[in-house]
Scaffold this motif. Structure first.
Motif, short mmCIF file in Angstrom:
data_model
loop_
_atom_site.label_atom_id
_atom_site.label_comp_id
_atom_site.label_asym_id
_atom_site.label_seq_id
_atom_site.Cartn_x
_atom_site.Cartn_y
_atom_site.Cartn_z
N TRP A 74 0.88 -1.14 -0.10
CA TRP A 74 0.07 -0.09 0.06
C TRP A 74 0.83 1.45 -0.07
CZ3 TRP A 74 -2.67 2.60 4.70
CH2 TRP A 74 -3.56 3.72 4.37
N ALA A 119 1.05 6.86 0.52
CA ALA A 119 0.05 7.26 1.02
C ALA A 119 0.13 8.33 2.17
CB ALA A 119 -0.78 6.41 1.85
N ARG A 158 -11.96 7.07 4.24
CA ARG A 158 -10.54 7.21 3.54
C ARG A 158 -9.81 8.20 3.86
NH1 ARG A 158 -8.56 10.77 0.30
NH2 ARG A 158 -10.67 11.15 -0.77
N TYR A 159 -10.38 9.41 4.06
CA TYR A 159 -9.52 10.59 4.16
C TYR A 159 -8.57 10.68 5.34
CZ TYR A 159 -8.25 15.35 3.57
OH TYR A 159 -7.53 16.49 3.04
N ASN A 171 -6.03 8.06 4.30
CA ASN A 171 -5.07 8.43 3.11
C ASN A 171 -5.67 9.55 2.42
OD1 ASN A 171 -3.33 8.58 0.90
ND2 ASN A 171 -3.82 6.78 -0.17
N THR A 172 -5.08 10.84 2.77
CA THR A 172 -5.60 12.07 2.21
C THR A 172 -5.44 12.08 0.44
OG1 THR A 172 -3.61 13.58 2.67
CG2 THR A 172 -5.19 13.47 4.22
N TRP A 173 -4.19 11.25 0.22
CA TRP A 173 -4.06 11.27 -1.27
C TRP A 173 -4.72 10.40 -2.17
CZ3 TRP A 173 1.89 11.01 -1.01
CH2 TRP A 173 2.57 12.19 -0.74
N GLY A 174 -5.58 9.11 -1.52
CA GLY A 174 -6.11 8.31 -2.39
C GLY A 174 -6.76 7.32 -1.69
N PRO A 175 -6.79 5.91 -2.29
CA PRO A 175 -7.53 5.01 -1.82
C PRO A 175 -7.13 4.24 -0.52
CG PRO A 175 -5.96 4.12 -3.60
CD PRO A 175 -5.90 5.52 -3.29
N THR A 210 -6.97 -4.99 -7.82
CA THR A 210 -7.16 -3.70 -8.63
C THR A 210 -7.52 -4.26 -10.11
OG1 THR A 210 -4.67 -3.71 -9.38
CG2 THR A 210 -5.64 -2.30 -7.30
#
Length: 311
Positions: A222, A225, A268-269, A272-276, A299
């Motif tokens: 992962w 992130a 989610r935020y 990971n503020t950038w994505g998944p 994925t």
């Protein structure tokens, strides 16, 4: 009472000591400090060691070690454990106690810096042995737990860690010093040591280490992130041999002395503020989950099947 000074090291059981020591040195830039019988001690920089490898039992997490505070003696810690009704044992001058998930915790006596130079910032300490390329230090550990409330009580009431933040009711982070966390727990209904985390100077260093790890067949489970909780930039690398992950991180939030713990929403935020969010395989260590992760099957539209029940 008890007082902890810092995280000292993580101990992993390995199948082949020579293979494992050489692998951790080559892939993560660690240095072997010493080897005695079935044990090797590895370091990031000029600390005595931060990773202990032992050739005994099935591979995996053996224990996590914390150094006691300067004014907290082993006798103080022993009395504190006894006052909490906890069983403990002593080995090589340290106390060992199990957390509620059965993971051993080592409590080591405080070791004063030998000289004033040893108290200087890491980059200012002269050295003739430190190698180029490794992480700066072991920074924290994270575990999956089967009982987050019991574990929360253990790490705060018994070990004296301070609460940093909650992720709803599913995760909790603890600190000893100013780093946002030295220990974290995520409740997935079962216990497992999840990851040990190495502090790297910045995202450029993280990039170089991930390039290096990729050339050695490792993959990112992962990340990168940007965590909402703790704020750090993090990448997680799967370790199949000693089932866990290694986190490479930088930019950890620094807490003030008057820090008031927060409760983040479990979304989610916050993670990971950038994505998944991480793939579900990230929380599992069975062969099916590892294969899904290795081949990026989630994925690509494949649904990760539930784990086989433990008999």
């Amino acid at each position: 009472m008890i007082d902890l000074h810092r995280l000292d090291h993580v101990c992993l059981r390995v199948a082949d000591l020579s293979e494992a020591s050489e692998r951790w040195q080559l892939q993560f830039g660690l240095v072997e400090r010493s080897r005695d019988g079935g044990r090797a001690l590895l370091a990031c920089n000029d600390e005595p060691y931060c990773l202990e490898l032992v050739e005994e039992g099935s591979p995996g997490h053996d224990h996590t070690a914390f150094e006691l505070g300067v004014t907290c003696t082993p006798d103080d810690a022993r009395a504190h454990l006894e006052s909490n009704g906890l069983a403990w044992y002593e080995r090589e001058g340290s106390l060992f106690v199990d957390d509620p998930d059965g993971r051993p915790v080592q409590l080591m006596p405080y070791r004063a810096p030998a000289t004033d130079v040893d108290r200087w910032p890491q980059h200012a300490r002269p050295s003739s042995t430190v190698h180029l390329g490794g992480p700066r230090r072991l920074g924290h550990v994270n575990c999956l737990t089967g009982d987050i409330q019991a574990s929360f009580s253990f790490y705060t009431d018994v070990l004296g860690m301070r609460l940093s933040d909650w992720l709803g009711e599913a995760g909790v982070w603890f600190h000893i010093g100013s780093d946002h966390h030295v220990m974290a727990l995520v409740d997935l209904g079962y216990p497992h040591f999840h990851h040990l985390a190495f502090d790297v100077v910045d995202i450029g260093k993280m990039r170089d280490m991930l390039d290096h790890l990729g050339r050695h067949g490792r993959w990112v489970s992962w990340g990168p992130a940007r965590h909402g909780i703790a704020g750090n930039i993090a990448s997680y690398v799967r370790i199949v041999e000693e089932p866990c992950h290694v986190e490479l991180y930088c930019d950890m939030e620094q807490l003030q002395a008057d820090h008031v713990p927060r409760v983040y929403p479990d979304d989610r935020y916050s993670s990971n503020t950038w994505g998944p969010l991480p793939p579900r395989s990230y929380f599992r260590f069975d062969p099916v989950a590892i294969e899904f992760e290795r081949e990026s099957l989630e994925t690509r539209g494949h649904v990760l099947p539930p784990p086989e029940p433990v008999s």
